[in-house]
Write a protein that holds these residues in place. Sequence first.
Motif, PDB file in Angstrom:
ATOM      1  N   GLU A  42       0.793  -1.218   0.000  1.00 26.98           N
ATOM      2  CA  GLU A  42       0.000   0.000   0.000  1.00 26.98           C
ATOM      3  C   GLU A  42       0.830   1.276   0.000  1.00 26.98           C
ATOM      4  O   GLU A  42       0.380   2.322  -0.430  1.00 26.98           O
ATOM      5  N   SER A  43       2.057   1.192   0.509  1.00 25.51           N
ATOM      6  CA  SER A  43       2.896   2.388   0.517  1.00 25.51           C
ATOM      7  C   SER A  43       4.357   2.012   0.325  1.00 25.51           C
ATOM      8  O   SER A  43       4.761   0.880   0.580  1.00 25.51           O
ATOM      9  N   GLN A  44       5.117   2.979  -0.166  1.00 30.63           N
ATOM     10  CA  GLN A  44       6.555   2.809  -0.378  1.00 30.63           C
ATOM     11  C   GLN A  44       7.305   3.922   0.332  1.00 30.63           C
ATOM     12  O   GLN A  44       6.802   5.042   0.461  1.00 30.63           O
ATOM     13  N   GLY A  71      -0.989  -2.279   7.267  1.00 30.19           N
ATOM     14  CA  GLY A  71      -0.695  -2.279   8.694  1.00 30.19           C
ATOM     15  C   GLY A  71       0.686  -1.768   9.036  1.00 30.19           C
ATOM     16  O   GLY A  71       1.093  -1.798  10.193  1.00 30.19           O
ATOM     17  N   GLY A  72       1.426  -1.324   8.022  1.00 31.48           N
ATOM     18  CA  GLY A  72       2.768  -0.804   8.256  1.00 31.48           C
ATOM     19  C   GLY A  72       3.843  -1.866   8.343  1.00 31.48           C
ATOM     20  O   GLY A  72       4.973  -1.594   8.743  1.00 31.48           O
ATOM     21  N   ARG A  73       3.516  -3.099   7.941  1.00 30.15           N
ATOM     22  CA  ARG A  73       4.500  -4.189   7.966  1.00 30.15           C
ATOM     23  C   ARG A  73       5.280  -4.222   6.655  1.00 30.15           C
ATOM     24  O   ARG A  73       4.708  -4.088   5.575  1.00 30.15           O
ATOM     25  N   LEU A  74       6.577  -4.426   6.775  1.00 29.70           N
ATOM     26  CA  LEU A  74       7.465  -4.462   5.617  1.00 29.70           C
ATOM     27  C   LEU A  74       7.269  -5.765   4.851  1.00 29.70           C
ATOM     28  O   LEU A  74       7.382  -6.856   5.413  1.00 29.70           O
ATOM     29  N   LEU A  75       6.963  -5.640   3.565  1.00 28.20           N
ATOM     30  CA  LEU A  75       6.729  -6.791   2.699  1.00 28.20           C
ATOM     31  C   LEU A  75       7.943  -7.148   1.853  1.00 28.20           C
ATOM     32  O   LEU A  75       8.211  -8.318   1.613  1.00 28.20           O
TER      33      LEU A  75
END
Length: 93
Positions: free
Chosen positions: A26-28, A47-51
């Motif tokens: 969702e974000s970079q 959720g702010g978890r690094l993918l």
Amino acid sequence: MRIERDDENDVAYIYLVEEIGQGEAESQFLVERDGMPGEVLLDFDAGGRLLGIEVLGASAILRPETLAWADEDDDDDEPPSPPFPSAYGPALP
């Protein structure tokens, strides 16, 4: 964790999860460092978890052994051990 690379475009992607679904990142966040010979982008879920980590200019940013690890054939179900020490001790066989 696995690494995919595209030599033609000099890009590598480090997956920290098994798969990233369509729209899941969702974000970079662009990692900035003076003199870095490329770009590093961190992909996060809602959720702010690094993918995962996208590396543009991978041949200049990543070590050759890390890039070589991306090319290893892992037909078995077990991922290869990463080419770097783990914070949790040595990789298990």
